[in-house]
Design a protein around this motif. Structure first.
Motif, short mmCIF file in Angstrom:
data_model
loop_
_atom_site.label_atom_id
_atom_site.label_comp_id
_atom_site.label_asym_id
_atom_site.label_seq_id
_atom_site.Cartn_x
_atom_site.Cartn_y
_atom_site.Cartn_z
N PRO A 139 23.29 22.87 1.89
CA PRO A 139 22.09 23.38 2.57
C PRO A 139 21.59 22.46 3.69
O PRO A 139 21.07 22.93 4.70
N GLY A 140 21.80 21.15 3.52
CA GLY A 140 21.35 20.21 4.54
C GLY A 140 22.30 20.03 5.69
O GLY A 140 22.09 19.16 6.54
N GLY A 141 23.36 20.85 5.77
CA GLY A 141 24.28 20.83 6.90
C GLY A 141 25.43 19.86 6.69
O GLY A 141 25.54 19.24 5.63
N SER A 142 26.34 19.76 7.71
CA SER A 142 26.18 20.35 9.03
C SER A 142 26.64 21.81 9.08
O SER A 142 27.48 22.23 8.28
N TYR A 143 26.07 22.57 10.06
CA TYR A 143 26.30 24.00 10.18
C TYR A 143 27.31 24.30 11.27
O TYR A 143 27.30 23.70 12.35
N THR A 144 28.18 25.26 10.97
CA THR A 144 29.16 25.75 11.93
C THR A 144 28.74 27.14 12.39
O THR A 144 28.52 28.04 11.57
N ASP A 145 28.63 27.34 13.70
CA ASP A 145 28.23 28.64 14.22
C ASP A 145 29.41 29.61 14.23
O ASP A 145 30.53 29.24 14.58
N HIS A 146 29.13 30.87 13.85
CA HIS A 146 30.17 31.91 13.87
C HIS A 146 29.88 32.98 14.92
O HIS A 146 30.63 33.95 15.01
N GLY A 147 28.80 32.80 15.68
CA GLY A 147 28.54 33.70 16.79
C GLY A 147 27.85 35.00 16.39
O GLY A 147 27.51 35.23 15.23
N PRO A 148 27.67 35.91 17.36
CA PRO A 148 26.91 37.14 17.13
C PRO A 148 27.63 38.11 16.19
O PRO A 148 28.86 38.23 16.20
N LEU A 149 26.83 38.83 15.43
CA LEU A 149 27.31 39.89 14.54
C LEU A 149 26.97 41.27 15.07
O LEU A 149 27.74 42.22 14.91
N VAL A 150 25.80 41.41 15.66
CA VAL A 150 25.39 42.70 16.21
C VAL A 150 24.50 42.45 17.41
O VAL A 150 23.69 41.52 17.43
N SER A 151 24.67 43.30 18.45
CA SER A 151 23.93 43.13 19.70
C SER A 151 23.75 44.52 20.31
O SER A 151 24.50 44.93 21.20
N GLN A 152 22.74 45.25 19.83
CA GLN A 152 22.51 46.61 20.33
C GLN A 152 21.88 46.59 21.72
O GLN A 152 21.30 45.58 22.14
N GLU A 153 21.99 47.71 22.40
CA GLU A 153 21.47 47.78 23.76
C GLU A 153 19.99 47.44 23.83
O GLU A 153 19.52 46.77 24.77
N LEU A 154 19.21 47.90 22.84
CA LEU A 154 17.77 47.63 22.81
C LEU A 154 17.45 46.27 22.19
O LEU A 154 16.30 45.84 22.21
N GLY A 155 18.45 45.59 21.66
CA GLY A 155 18.24 44.30 21.02
C GLY A 155 18.30 44.40 19.50
O GLY A 155 17.88 45.41 18.91
N SER A 156 18.83 43.37 18.86
CA SER A 156 18.95 43.29 17.41
C SER A 156 18.35 41.96 16.96
O SER A 156 18.75 40.90 17.44
N ILE A 157 17.38 42.02 16.02
CA ILE A 157 16.67 40.80 15.60
C ILE A 157 16.40 40.84 14.10
O ILE A 157 16.61 41.85 13.43
N ASP A 158 15.92 39.71 13.58
CA ASP A 158 15.34 39.62 12.23
C ASP A 158 16.32 40.02 11.13
O ASP A 158 16.07 40.94 10.34
N ALA A 159 17.42 39.30 11.04
CA ALA A 159 18.42 39.60 10.00
C ALA A 159 17.94 39.18 8.63
O ALA A 159 17.16 38.24 8.47
N TYR A 160 18.46 39.87 7.60
CA TYR A 160 18.24 39.51 6.20
C TYR A 160 19.46 39.96 5.41
O TYR A 160 20.07 40.98 5.73
N GLU A 161 19.80 39.21 4.37
CA GLU A 161 20.99 39.51 3.57
C GLU A 161 20.60 39.97 2.18
O GLU A 161 19.69 39.42 1.56
N ALA A 162 21.29 40.99 1.66
CA ALA A 162 21.03 41.49 0.30
C ALA A 162 22.29 42.14 -0.26
O ALA A 162 23.13 42.65 0.49
N ARG A 163 22.41 42.13 -1.58
CA ARG A 163 23.49 42.84 -2.27
C ARG A 163 22.93 44.07 -2.97
O ARG A 163 21.81 44.05 -3.50
N ASP A 164 23.74 45.14 -2.99
CA ASP A 164 23.34 46.32 -3.74
C ASP A 164 23.64 46.09 -5.22
O ASP A 164 24.13 45.02 -5.63
N LYS A 165 23.33 47.06 -6.05
CA LYS A 165 23.49 46.89 -7.49
C LYS A 165 24.95 46.78 -7.91
O LYS A 165 25.25 46.31 -9.01
#
Length: 527
Positions: A139-165
């Motif tokens: 958790p304290g790093g170091s972090y490796t960047d993997h780049g963008p995942l989604v970039s919609q024409e109007l903009g994509s922001i505020d990601a969150y991760e979750a698993r279904d049941k």
């Protein structure tokens, strides 16, 4: 330049203890309340906070906007006392991104024993707001960047991760339609276990369709309790003096819906001490859940910025999460006094513009920082977030070590106006070997507000800026025995930046071949 891990000094984040009440029933809590949580738990400009639990430790981060190092990483064992340990990107922005470094979201994969940090930034090539991800073995790093995942024409922001049941992994985000006067759907799409690729088709969860939500919904956070997935989300205007941000909740028995919004929304609104409450994340502690969100204090308002506030989730008899909505501003501002003689490595509280690679060294002579004429002619900036309304800062400039074509000083740094994306601007006081000037620089135009000569025999000059009510500035110079005023009652309020709050700190103006010497820096809160 790389910033190592540091312990954030206790005089900055001395946050008081509290006792967590136990139990999360199906009825509104009626037990005796425990001691008050000491808020803000992360003072100063810490918008869009995220928090996650890893074993017995909690990890948090927050929006950086245009200030580097990017995305601070804090840790805590009790959700109240926090230590700044590193940054997701201590060396500056990833190559693909240029600005708008918003809304980090931490997620820990127990099976992989790996931390993921989703974040928002604007793509250099397309100009679009994009959701990206980085990862670290610890958790304290170091972090490796993997780049963008989604970039919609109007903009994509505020990601969150979750698993279904069933254990399938999804990334959730907001389509930034409000930027073009359009709706703001919340999307979910399956993501690979290494978090580098979205899979299949996206599914809309819900959008802004309730009158109280206005022109947007955003900042989703998902948690499970019983048969339901629950979502906290925010709506309204987040980030300026006219803000009306609020928080609502929704629930569904399946991650992909259908989602039902609580008919008593919003569940977090302005209260006695805080306004424009929203965009945070939910974390369990014991049998309870807590929500870490941002809000403006009613006295500090936009001058201080959005601070991180912690509040316990309560439950209705119909299994809806809600809040007492009575968080207090209960911290003592005296804990924020700060001093730095720069004898050791640079304190991690210092920030600089993400567009500039600063050059400096610390040691027996104090701080030597390379001057420049970047940042709209403000020069090199080393600043910290404002944490109160009434304070004074002072600095001692070493004239003999400062280059002939450079000026060193202190300033209150904001924007050219209160609008989104306004260029950086400042009001400050600086000195060279010939004299001292108080100045206001906006859109590369500098106005001199006061000045004084200094004797050629002076080896050092001490400067002071006093701040009252968050925006009224007085500037002084020390003549060796007393503080003499150079400019009084200068109004900085037109320069408060959209969504960030003021920064205070040091400036080094001049030719980039020379350095400014700053012997010491002091902050004293005067509330």
């Amino acid at each position: 330049m790389r910033i190592p891990s540091y312990r954030l000094s206790l005089h900055v984040l001395l946050l008081g203890l509290f006792v967590l009440t136990i139990g999360c029933g199906n009825e509104q809590q009626t037990k005796e309340p425990g001691p008050q949580i000491t808020n803000p738990v992360l003072p100063g400009d810490r918008p869009d906070p995220t928090v996650v639990q890893v074993g017995d430790t909690y990890w948090a981060s927050a929006t950086s906007n245009e200030w580097s190092p990017l995305f601070p990483i804090f840790k805590s064992t009790d959700l109240v006392n926090w230590e700044l340990v590193t940054y997701v990107f201590p060396d500056g922005a990833p190559d693909w991104a240029e600005k708008n470094f918003w809304a980090p979201e931490l997620s820990y994969d127990k099976e992989q024993e790996k931390m993921y940090a989703y974040y928002t930034a604007r793509d250099k090539e397309t100009g679009r707001l994009s959701v990206a991800v980085a990862s670290a073995e610890n958790p304290g790093g170091s972090y490796t960047d993997h780049g963008p995942l989604v970039s919609q024409e109007l903009g994509s922001i505020d990601a969150y991760e979750a698993r279904d049941k069933e254990g399938n992994l999804y990334m959730l985000w907001k389509e930034d339609g409000n930027s073009q006067g359009k709706p703001t759907p919340m999307w979910a799409q399956q993501i690979s276990e290494d978090r580098t690729e979205l899979l299949g088709e996206k599914t809309e969860l819900f959008r802004n369709d309730a009158p109280w939500e206005g022109h947007l919904v955003e900042g989703i956070s998902i948690f499970r309790e019983g048969d339901y997935f629950y979502a906290t989300y925010s709506a309204g205007s987040c980030c300026d003096v006219a803000c009306d941000y609020k928080t609502g909740v929704a629930r569904s028995k399946k991650l992909l819906g259908p989602w039902e919004k609580y008919d008593q929304n919003p569940v977090l609104t302005d209260n006695k001490d805080w306004k424009c409450l929203g965009h945070g994340s939910v974390v369990p502690k014991g049998d309870d859940f807590y929500f870490l969100y941002h809000a403006y204090s009613k006295d500090g308002s936009v001058f201080v910025g959005r601070e991180a506030v912690l509040e316990k989730i309560q439950w209705t008899e119909n299994n809806w999460p809600t809040f007492d909505n009575d968080a207090l501003y209960s911290r003592s501002r005296e804990a924020w006094d700060f001093s730095d003689d720069f004898q050791k490595e640079l304190d991690p509280l210092w920030q600089w513009r993400v567009t500039q690679d600063i050059d400096y060294k610390t040691g027996e002579s104090g701080l030597m920082v390379r001057a420049s004429r970047v940042n709209q002619d403000l020069g090199t900036l080393l600043v910290q977030p404002t944490r109160s309304l009434n304070y004074e800062i002072s600095a001692t400039i070493g004239l003999r070590e400062t280059g002939e074509d450079a000026k060193g000083g202190i300033a209150l740094v904001g924007g050219a106006d209160n609008s989104f994306g306004a260029p950086v601007a400042a009001i400050g006081i600086s000195t060279d070997q010939n004299g001292v000037q108080v100045w206001r620089t906006v859109n590369r135009e500098t106005e001199i507000l006061g000045e004084a000569e200094i004797p050629n025999s002076r080896a050092t000059v001490s400067l002071k800026m006093q701040v009252a009510d968050g925006h009224v500035l007085n500037f002084k110079i020390n003549d060796g025995e007393n503080w003499d005023s150079l400019a009084d009652s200068v109004d900085a309020s037109p320069l408060v930046p959209w969504g960030m709050g003021f920064r205070f700190g040091m400036v080094a103006k001049g030719d980039s071949t020379v350095y400014v010497n700053i012997r010491e820096f002091n902050l004293t809160n005067t509330d």
